[in-house]
Design a protein around this motif. Structure first.
Motif, PDB file in Angstrom:
ATOM      1  N   UNK A   1      -4.613  10.340  -0.333  1.00  0.00           N
ATOM      2  CA  UNK A   1      -4.630  10.141   1.260  1.00  0.00           C
ATOM      3  C   UNK A   1      -5.945   9.511   1.840  1.00  0.00           C
ATOM      4  N   UNK A   2      -7.123   9.971   1.120  1.00  0.00           N
ATOM      5  CA  UNK A   2      -8.421   9.318   1.711  1.00  0.00           C
ATOM      6  C   UNK A   2      -8.300   8.159   1.207  1.00  0.00           C
ATOM      7  N   UNK A   3      -8.176   7.507   0.013  1.00  0.00           N
ATOM      8  CA  UNK A   3      -8.300   6.270  -0.571  1.00  0.00           C
ATOM      9  C   UNK A   3      -7.106   5.501   0.478  1.00  0.00           C
ATOM     10  N   UNK A   4      -6.035   5.904   0.674  1.00  0.00           N
ATOM     11  CA  UNK A   4      -4.734   5.433   1.453  1.00  0.00           C
ATOM     12  C   UNK A   4      -5.435   5.028   2.826  1.00  0.00           C
TER      13      UNK A   4
ATOM     14  N   UNK B   1      -8.510   4.720   3.780  1.00  0.00           N
ATOM     15  CA  UNK B   1      -9.315   3.590   3.838  1.00  0.00           C
ATOM     16  C   UNK B   1      -8.999   2.256   3.779  1.00  0.00           C
ATOM     17  N   UNK B   2      -8.049   2.136   2.630  1.00  0.00           N
ATOM     18  CA  UNK B   2      -7.542   1.037   2.343  1.00  0.00           C
ATOM     19  C   UNK B   2      -6.567   0.390   3.711  1.00  0.00           C
ATOM     20  N   UNK B   3      -6.134   1.247   4.366  1.00  0.00           N
ATOM     21  CA  UNK B   3      -5.241   0.865   5.370  1.00  0.00           C
ATOM     22  C   UNK B   3      -5.994   0.251   6.772  1.00  0.00           C
ATOM     23  N   UNK B   4      -7.048   0.881   6.927  1.00  0.00           N
ATOM     24  CA  UNK B   4      -7.985   0.569   7.999  1.00  0.00           C
ATOM     25  C   UNK B   4      -8.677  -0.639   7.644  1.00  0.00           C
ATOM     26  N   UNK B   5      -8.927  -0.711   6.371  1.00  0.00           N
ATOM     27  CA  UNK B   5      -9.670  -2.056   5.783  1.00  0.00           C
ATOM     28  C   UNK B   5      -8.489  -3.428   5.906  1.00  0.00           C
ATOM     29  N   UNK B   6      -7.229  -3.086   5.810  1.00  0.00           N
ATOM     30  CA  UNK B   6      -6.461  -4.063   6.226  1.00  0.00           C
ATOM     31  C   UNK B   6      -6.286  -4.716   7.399  1.00  0.00           C
ATOM     32  N   UNK B   7      -6.251  -3.482   8.372  1.00  0.00           N
ATOM     33  CA  UNK B   7      -6.316  -3.665   9.944  1.00  0.00           C
ATOM     34  C   UNK B   7      -7.362  -4.345  10.291  1.00  0.00           C
ATOM     35  N   UNK B   8      -8.748  -4.112   9.786  1.00  0.00           N
ATOM     36  CA  UNK B   8      -9.882  -4.502  10.193  1.00  0.00           C
ATOM     37  C   UNK B   8      -9.956  -6.121   9.711  1.00  0.00           C
ATOM     38  N   UNK B   9      -9.502  -6.360   8.436  1.00  0.00           N
ATOM     39  CA  UNK B   9      -9.497  -7.800   8.042  1.00  0.00           C
ATOM     40  C   UNK B   9      -8.689  -8.565   8.888  1.00  0.00           C
ATOM     41  N   UNK B  10      -7.501  -8.221   9.146  1.00  0.00           N
ATOM     42  CA  UNK B  10      -6.493  -8.794   9.993  1.00  0.00           C
ATOM     43  C   UNK B  10      -6.958  -9.046  11.381  1.00  0.00           C
ATOM     44  N   UNK B  11      -7.558  -8.141  11.994  1.00  0.00           N
ATOM     45  CA  UNK B  11      -8.174  -8.325  13.335  1.00  0.00           C
ATOM     46  C   UNK B  11      -9.136  -9.387  13.490  1.00  0.00           C
ATOM     47  N   UNK B  12     -10.027  -9.449  12.281  1.00  0.00           N
ATOM     48  CA  UNK B  12     -11.096 -10.519  12.250  1.00  0.00           C
ATOM     49  C   UNK B  12     -10.585 -11.738  12.055  1.00  0.00           C
ATOM     50  N   UNK B  13      -9.414 -12.122  11.601  1.00  0.00           N
ATOM     51  CA  UNK B  13      -8.766 -13.235  11.429  1.00  0.00           C
ATOM     52  C   UNK B  13      -7.940 -13.733  12.575  1.00  0.00           C
ATOM     53  N   UNK B  14      -7.056 -12.790  13.005  1.00  0.00           N
ATOM     54  CA  UNK B  14      -5.974 -13.188  13.904  1.00  0.00           C
ATOM     55  C   UNK B  14      -6.356 -13.336  15.285  1.00  0.00           C
ATOM     56  N   UNK B  15      -7.434 -12.398  15.773  1.00  0.00           N
ATOM     57  CA  UNK B  15      -7.720 -12.459  17.219  1.00  0.00           C
ATOM     58  C   UNK B  15      -8.678 -13.732  17.367  1.00  0.00           C
TER      59      UNK B  15
ATOM     60  N   UNK C   1       0.899  -1.193   0.089  1.00  0.00           N
ATOM     61  CA  UNK C   1       0.140   0.087   0.021  1.00  0.00           C
ATOM     62  C   UNK C   1       0.853   1.320  -0.227  1.00  0.00           C
ATOM     63  N   UNK C   2       2.130   1.065   0.768  1.00  0.00           N
ATOM     64  CA  UNK C   2       2.955   2.268   0.667  1.00  0.00           C
ATOM     65  C   UNK C   2       3.525   2.615  -0.636  1.00  0.00           C
ATOM     66  N   UNK C   3       3.553   1.449  -1.455  1.00  0.00           N
ATOM     67  CA  UNK C   3       4.335   1.691  -2.596  1.00  0.00           C
ATOM     68  C   UNK C   3       3.340   2.122  -3.793  1.00  0.00           C
ATOM     69  N   UNK C   4       2.080   1.892  -3.603  1.00  0.00           N
ATOM     70  CA  UNK C   4       1.093   2.370  -4.460  1.00  0.00           C
ATOM     71  C   UNK C   4       0.925   3.825  -4.510  1.00  0.00           C
ATOM     72  N   UNK C   5       1.228   4.462  -3.390  1.00  0.00           N
ATOM     73  CA  UNK C   5       1.022   6.082  -3.320  1.00  0.00           C
ATOM     74  C   UNK C   5      -0.400   6.508  -3.776  1.00  0.00           C
ATOM     75  N   UNK C   6      -1.330   6.116  -3.126  1.00  0.00           N
ATOM     76  CA  UNK C   6      -2.769   6.434  -3.357  1.00  0.00           C
ATOM     77  C   UNK C   6      -3.010   7.748  -3.000  1.00  0.00           C
TER      78      UNK C   6
END
Length: 263
Positions: A164-167, A169-183, A157-162
């Motif tokens: 700011x708003x899209x960046x 939203x995608x960042x929070x989506x990744x954290x949310x998906x990771x949370x729903x699987x890891x915890x 995601x950092x390499x794509x340089x989207x």
């Protein structure tokens, strides 16, 4: 002149045999050690797996991290009317940078937990609990794999340089998906270890000795060789049996010394 030694040996022979038989009879007639006594001694020496508290604490930290990341992303990065509060708390540090720093810190904690868990599970395996070791072998590694996958996605995601708003939203989506699987995986692992510690079961080989009857039509036990077993499984089962027998012999020697001291 004939030597008197044969006659002496002939006379000493029966007495020596009688002495030997008397000693053997005293050993045979002595108190026998029952299997229940050995099993109770092994249960008293049961060592629990001390990984439940770190795993539970890390699960709570992950929940707290995701909640704070959502707040920082929405209020400080997307700027929904809380710019002054963010400047007062974060200073000159950008909100998305704070989220990434927290993600790295959480990954380091997960790595330390995985090393700690692997150490104690190796000890559990050496004590003869091969079934529990196999049941949790992949489960204990899965949270770290999920966090590492999340880190890789964040780098992408950092390499794509989207924008700011899209960046964000995608960042929070990744954290949310990771949370729903890891915890859930970490909580499930914690429950399994708590159940194992509560049961305080005997080693696998000892359980098989009580649950299997050795008849002609009986199936082979888990410690034997099966046609569908791989070479790695056979070697692991043999190692399990060897470790159990070493523990069994150690406990038997202790009981014999105690009985000898009593008599």
């Amino acid at each position: 002149m004939e030597s008197p030694e044969p006659s002496l040996f002939a006379q000493a022979g029966p007495s020596a045999d009688m002495t030997r038989s008397t000693e053997e009879d005293s050993l045979v007639d002595g108190p026998l050690i029952s299997a229940d006594v050995l099993q109770s001694a092994m249960r008293r020496e049961f060592q629990s797996v001390p990984t439940t508290c770190p795993a539970g604490a890390l699960s709570l930290m992950h929940i707290l991290y995701v909640a704070l990341s959502m707040c920082v992303g929405i209020m400080c990065v997307l700027k929904f009317g809380q710019e002054e509060v963010c400047l007062r708390i974060l200073g000159s540090v950008q909100g998305d940078s704070v989220i990434v720093f927290g993600k790295v810190f959480l990954w380091v904690l997960m790595l330390l937990l995985t090393v700690w868990v692997h150490h104690h599970h190796s000890r559990v395996r050496s004590r003869g609990y091969l079934r529990f070791y196999r049941q949790t072998q992949r489960l204990k590694q899965l949270p770290l794999i999920i966090h590492s996958t999340g880190n890789a996605l964040l780098l992408l995601l950092q390499a794509l340089r989207l924008p700011q708003n899209i960046h964000t939203c995608v960042l929070l989506s990744i954290l949310g998906a990771e949370f729903l699987v890891a915890v859930p995986c970490l909580l499930y692992y914690t429950v399994k270890v708590m159940k194992f510690n509560k049961e305080q079961a005997a080693p696998d080989v000892s359980q098989e000795e009580h649950s299997h009857t050795y008849t002609v039509t009986s199936l082979p036990t888990e410690t034997g060789f099966r046609g569908s077993s791989t070479l790695e499984e056979v070697v692991e089962k043999q190692a399990d049996l060897i470790e159990y027998l070493k523990l069994h012999n150690t406990l038997l020697s202790k009981r014999l010394l105690n009985l000898t001291a009593q008599h």
